[in-house]
Write a protein that holds these residues in place. Sequence first.
Motif, mmCIF file in Angstrom:
data_model
loop_
_atom_site.group_PDB
_atom_site.id
_atom_site.type_symbol
_atom_site.label_atom_id
_atom_site.label_comp_id
_atom_site.label_asym_id
_atom_site.label_seq_id
_atom_site.Cartn_x
_atom_site.Cartn_y
_atom_site.Cartn_z
ATOM 1 N N LEU A 216 121.756 7.265 18.010
ATOM 2 C CA LEU A 216 121.258 8.629 17.848
ATOM 3 C C LEU A 216 122.412 9.588 17.609
ATOM 4 O O LEU A 216 123.415 9.557 18.347
ATOM 5 C CB LEU A 216 120.485 9.075 19.095
ATOM 6 C CG LEU A 216 119.173 8.364 19.417
ATOM 7 C CD1 LEU A 216 118.518 8.991 20.639
ATOM 8 C CD2 LEU A 216 118.218 8.403 18.227
ATOM 9 N N SER A 217 122.288 10.420 16.599
ATOM 10 C CA SER A 217 123.292 11.454 16.346
ATOM 11 C C SER A 217 123.208 12.522 17.419
ATOM 12 O O SER A 217 122.115 12.905 17.865
ATOM 13 C CB SER A 217 123.063 12.095 14.976
ATOM 14 O OG SER A 217 123.174 11.137 13.955
ATOM 15 N N CYS A 218 124.358 13.014 17.829
ATOM 16 C CA CYS A 218 124.408 14.118 18.802
ATOM 17 C C CYS A 218 124.111 15.421 18.053
ATOM 18 O O CYS A 218 125.004 16.057 17.489
ATOM 19 C CB CYS A 218 125.769 14.178 19.491
ATOM 20 S SG CYS A 218 126.094 12.771 20.569
ATOM 21 N N VAL A 219 122.843 15.766 18.000
ATOM 22 C CA VAL A 219 122.385 16.916 17.227
ATOM 23 C C VAL A 219 122.813 18.203 17.922
ATOM 24 O O VAL A 219 122.608 18.376 19.131
ATOM 25 C CB VAL A 219 120.851 16.882 17.064
ATOM 26 C CG1 VAL A 219 120.356 18.117 16.328
ATOM 27 C CG2 VAL A 219 120.437 15.612 16.328
ATOM 28 N N LEU B 230 106.342 12.003 29.539
ATOM 29 C CA LEU B 230 106.916 11.083 28.565
ATOM 30 C C LEU B 230 108.264 10.571 29.042
ATOM 31 O O LEU B 230 108.985 11.277 29.771
ATOM 32 C CB LEU B 230 107.109 11.790 27.221
ATOM 33 C CG LEU B 230 105.856 12.349 26.549
ATOM 34 C CD1 LEU B 230 106.247 13.304 25.432
ATOM 35 C CD2 LEU B 230 104.981 11.226 26.016
ATOM 36 N N LEU B 231 108.619 9.371 28.632
ATOM 37 C CA LEU B 231 109.991 8.895 28.731
ATOM 38 C C LEU B 231 110.709 9.266 27.443
ATOM 39 O O LEU B 231 110.119 9.188 26.361
ATOM 40 C CB LEU B 231 110.015 7.375 28.922
ATOM 41 C CG LEU B 231 109.342 6.849 30.191
ATOM 42 C CD1 LEU B 231 109.242 5.333 30.124
ATOM 43 C CD2 LEU B 231 110.111 7.288 31.428
ATOM 44 N N GLY B 232 111.982 9.657 27.547
ATOM 45 C CA GLY B 232 112.674 10.103 26.350
ATOM 46 C C GLY B 232 114.123 9.665 26.292
ATOM 47 O O GLY B 232 114.796 9.537 27.321
ATOM 48 N N LEU B 233 114.593 9.424 25.082
ATOM 49 C CA LEU B 233 116.007 9.181 24.789
ATOM 50 C C LEU B 233 116.498 10.300 23.889
ATOM 51 O O LEU B 233 115.796 10.716 22.977
ATOM 52 C CB LEU B 233 116.201 7.840 24.086
ATOM 53 C CG LEU B 233 115.655 6.595 24.787
ATOM 54 C CD1 LEU B 233 115.847 5.363 23.906
ATOM 55 C CD2 LEU B 233 116.302 6.389 26.145
ATOM 56 N N PHE B 234 117.709 10.787 24.139
ATOM 57 C CA PHE B 234 118.207 11.912 23.346
ATOM 58 C C PHE B 234 119.725 11.874 23.263
ATOM 59 O O PHE B 234 120.405 11.239 24.081
ATOM 60 C CB PHE B 234 117.757 13.244 23.960
ATOM 61 C CG PHE B 234 118.401 13.531 25.296
ATOM 62 C CD1 PHE B 234 119.595 14.250 25.372
ATOM 63 C CD2 PHE B 234 117.844 13.050 26.473
ATOM 64 C CE1 PHE B 234 120.206 14.491 26.595
ATOM 65 C CE2 PHE B 234 118.451 13.291 27.703
ATOM 66 C CZ PHE B 234 119.631 14.007 27.754
ATOM 67 N N ALA B 235 120.255 12.583 22.274
ATOM 68 C CA ALA B 235 121.699 12.801 22.119
ATOM 69 C C ALA B 235 121.898 14.207 21.575
ATOM 70 O O ALA B 235 121.246 14.590 20.602
ATOM 71 C CB ALA B 235 122.309 11.762 21.183
ATOM 72 N N LEU B 236 122.796 14.981 22.205
ATOM 73 C CA LEU B 236 122.959 16.401 21.893
ATOM 74 C C LEU B 236 124.427 16.783 21.855
ATOM 75 O O LEU B 236 125.283 16.069 22.377
ATOM 76 C CB LEU B 236 122.271 17.259 22.964
ATOM 77 C CG LEU B 236 120.784 17.020 23.226
ATOM 78 C CD1 LEU B 236 120.359 17.745 24.488
ATOM 79 C CD2 LEU B 236 119.987 17.467 22.030
ATOM 80 N N ALA B 237 124.676 17.938 21.266
ATOM 81 C CA ALA B 237 126.019 18.511 21.272
ATOM 82 C C ALA B 237 125.897 20.028 21.243
ATOM 83 O O ALA B 237 124.875 20.564 20.793
ATOM 84 C CB ALA B 237 126.828 18.025 20.072
ATOM 85 N N HIS C 251 130.609 17.267 12.190
ATOM 86 C CA HIS C 251 129.834 16.159 12.738
ATOM 87 C C HIS C 251 130.138 16.004 14.224
ATOM 88 O O HIS C 251 131.292 16.024 14.641
ATOM 89 C CB HIS C 251 130.195 14.875 11.989
ATOM 90 C CG HIS C 251 129.435 13.669 12.449
ATOM 91 N ND1 HIS C 251 128.069 13.581 12.368
ATOM 92 C CD2 HIS C 251 129.873 12.501 12.999
ATOM 93 C CE1 HIS C 251 127.677 12.403 12.842
ATOM 94 N NE2 HIS C 251 128.759 11.734 13.225
ATOM 95 N N ALA C 252 129.108 15.814 15.023
ATOM 96 C CA ALA C 252 129.282 15.755 16.476
ATOM 97 C C ALA C 252 129.301 14.334 17.012
ATOM 98 O O ALA C 252 129.359 14.137 18.223
ATOM 99 C CB ALA C 252 128.183 16.558 17.157
ATOM 100 N N GLY C 253 129.214 13.318 16.147
ATOM 101 C CA GLY C 253 129.261 11.946 16.639
ATOM 102 C C GLY C 253 127.899 11.450 17.080
ATOM 103 O O GLY C 253 126.859 12.034 16.764
ATOM 104 N N ALA C 254 127.905 10.358 17.828
ATOM 105 C CA ALA C 254 126.648 9.691 18.155
ATOM 106 C C ALA C 254 126.717 9.056 19.528
ATOM 107 O O ALA C 254 127.772 8.996 20.177
ATOM 108 C CB ALA C 254 126.341 8.630 17.093
#
Length: 502
Positions: free
Chosen positions: A341-344, A475-482, A488-491
Amino acid sequence: MTEGTYRNPVLNADWSDPDVVRVGDDFYLTASSFGRAPGLPLLHSRDLVSWTLVGHALERLEPAGEFTSPRHDCGVWAPSLRHHDDRFWIFWGDPDQGIFQVNAPAIRGPWTRPHLVKGGKGLIDPCPLWDDETGEAYLVHGWAKSRSGVKNRLTGHRMHPDATSLLDEGKLIVDGDRIPGWFTLEGPKLYRHDGWFWILAPAGGVETGWQGALRARDFFGPYEEKIVLEQKDTDVNGPHQGGWVRTPSGEDWFLHFQQRGPYGRVVHLQPMRWDTDGWPVIGDDGAPVAVHTRPDLPHQPPAAPATDDDFPGGRFGRQWQWTANPQDGWATQHSGDGLRLSCVRSVDAHDLRKLPNVLTQRLPGTPSVVEVDLRLHSEEPGARAGLAVLGDAFGWIGLQRGADATVHVVHRFAESVAERERDAAHPRLAPDGRVRLRIEIGAGARCRFSYDVGDGPCPSGPVFAATPWRWVGALLGLFALAPVGSGHAGAAAFTRFRITDL
C-alpha cells in the motif's frame, strides 16, 4: 448439531439487506454495500447454508465524484436480485439520487454500468417483477424519511419490460400508517404466487421489528397484511428484510438479517411453508429457528466467504473493499506476495473515518483473532501504516516513522465524538521496521490489541469496544498514510493476513 441440520446465522458477518435468487441448481445472494467499493457483493451456494463470495456487480459508485471520500451510510441501499430473460438484474436505491439497475448475462459479469431508472430523493428498497402471466413488468419501492420526509409507504409503478424506464407516475399501493401498529414499513420484495401479488416487507425497525407479508389480486391493490415472522421468545431481535426462494424439490426458504450492533446485520435461513389460508409461515410457526433440518439439496462441503489473504502478486482478495472509490496507485501489483500500500498523503491522516484509502473487510461475528505482518518501507517522517477496527469510534495498531528515522509501534484510538486520534499506549521501538500485529475480538466485539517485534507478543493499551456506523457494522481495515507534503511518500507491505477462531 447433527450432520443433517444447520445452525443460524448462516452468514455470521455484516451481509446487510440480503436478497436471493435460484437459477437452476445454483443460489445467488447480494447485499447492501453502502459507500464501499467495489459494491454489490455476489455470493453463491448450492445448499443455502454454505456461501462463497464470487465477485461484485458494481466496480465503482456513481457518479464517481460523489464518492471520492467516505460516505459510510450512503450509496447502495437494499438491493434486489432477479433473473429474467437469461440475465441477472440488480436494482437498488441510492437515497440521495434514486433507483438504479445493473444487469449481466452471468453472475460473474460483465455487468452493465448503473442505469438510473427513477431519479429523486429518498427512493429506496426497489424490487422489480416481470409477471409471466400477463407479460407486464412492475416496480415497488419504499421511502427514506431523512431525504423525502416520507416513510412507512410503498409506491408501485408499471415498468418498461427492458427495465430502462417506468411507464407511469407511480401510485401509493400500501400506506403503513393505515395498518394499526405498523411503522417503518420498508424493504419490499415483490413476487407472484398462487394468483396473488405478494410483497414480503419488514416493519417496526431493524432492532425490534418483524417481517410482514402483504397480498392483493391486482398489483396496485388493495393489499391485506399479516405478520409472518417475529422475535417471540427467541434471542433473534427484529427478524428483518430478506428474500424468498424455492428449491428444485419445491421447498420454500427465507433468508433475512438480524441487527447485531458492531457485527452489523447477520443472515439467517428460515424454513417457509404456506398455511391453509394461503399465507406464508416462516420459521417455527412464525418464530426464528436457531437449528433446523437442512434444505433438501445435495450436500456441500462447509464453506464461508474468504477472510484470509496472502496477497499473491500484490493482489487482494474479493473480501476487501475500499471506503470510497479507489484511485490508481493506492495498491501496487508486483512479482512477490504481500500487499504493498502506498503511504497516501492526507490532511485527514489523524482520523481514519475520513480516509478513502482504507482497505476493509467485515468484522467476524464470532470471537476471533486477527493477525497480519507489517513492514514500513517509507522513509518519510510521520509515515504510518497499520491494522484497524473501524466504526463510529476506531482503534488501530501499527508502525510510524519518526523524525530521527526510527520506527515505532504505535497504538491509537478515537471515540465517536472525537475529531482526532490519541495514543492508547506508549510507543515501542521496532528496530527492523517490522511487526506482527494482532487483535483478539472477544464477546461483545471487545478488542484487545497486541504486537510482536521479534521478542514475543506484547499486549498494548486497554480493551477497545468496537462500534458500528449508522446502518453498517464495524470493519477491519489496512491502511498506509503520510503527512501532507510533496513527492512520493513510499509504501508499507502487509503479509499473511489471518482470521482464526478465538
